[in-house]
Design a protein around this motif. Sequence first.
Motif, PDB file in Angstrom:
ATOM      1  N   GLU A   9       5.065 -47.041 -85.036  1.00  0.00           N
ATOM      2  CA  GLU A   9       5.603 -46.146 -84.001  1.00  0.00           C
ATOM      3  C   GLU A   9       6.993 -45.657 -84.381  1.00  0.00           C
ATOM      4  OE1 GLU A   9       5.427 -43.663 -81.054  1.00  0.00           O
ATOM      5  OE2 GLU A   9       3.741 -44.961 -81.576  1.00  0.00           O
ATOM      6  N   TRP A  61       6.646 -42.962 -86.827  1.00  0.00           N
ATOM      7  CA  TRP A  61       6.235 -41.733 -86.140  1.00  0.00           C
ATOM      8  C   TRP A  61       7.417 -41.059 -85.450  1.00  0.00           C
ATOM      9  CZ3 TRP A  61       1.908 -38.640 -85.300  1.00  0.00           C
ATOM     10  CH2 TRP A  61       0.799 -38.984 -86.077  1.00  0.00           C
ATOM     11  N   ARG A  93      -1.703 -42.849 -89.661  1.00  0.00           N
ATOM     12  CA  ARG A  93      -1.404 -43.906 -88.684  1.00  0.00           C
ATOM     13  C   ARG A  93      -2.283 -45.093 -89.085  1.00  0.00           C
ATOM     14  NH1 ARG A  93       1.050 -44.469 -83.611  1.00  0.00           N
ATOM     15  NH2 ARG A  93       1.341 -42.234 -83.325  1.00  0.00           N
TER      16      ARG A  93
END
Length: 186
Positions: free
Chosen positions: A8, A11, A62
């Motif tokens: 995360e 990201w 991902r």
Amino acid sequence: MEDSEIVERFWRRDETAVWETQRKYGRYLAKIVGSILSSREDGEEVVNDTCLRAWNSIPPSRPDSLAAYLGKIARRLAIDALRTRGREKRMASAYAVSLSELEECIPGGPGPEEQLELAQLAQAISAYLRTLPPQARNAFIGRYFYLDSLKEVAAHLGMSESKAKSMLYRARLGLKAYLTQEGFCV
């Protein structure tokens, strides 16, 4: 820190993701790279390049398993580094030794349809590995993907080195027979 949180952060383009990756997976990546490269300095560079490659590839990727994702990147970068050294007479590494054990099982030589053949070969090897008992499969993957030494494979599986060696030998023989049956020239 959990892998999902690290991903995360990648990201969100939070630079602490790189630091957390180094902290959590630095030793794991160094072991993979160290099995391929004989130089510690080259290994450190490849580990750093792995984190950079992860930064550049997440997003859009991902990964479900950050450890496997990073391990695959590190392995590829280490093999590329080994190839680019260009030295004919390099020191024998665990990478060279483990690949020499597989020479009898895997067809070699580039051909005009090499990418297709390599993809088919990878699928055949994966299919064969799924037929092995879990312990033999783990030994095979540890030795030939993670490039663990025979001693490390045996210790990880809680067996003697001779038993691990015998198990790997039988797995290679089985792989050779399976690939021949599937139409590969071995």
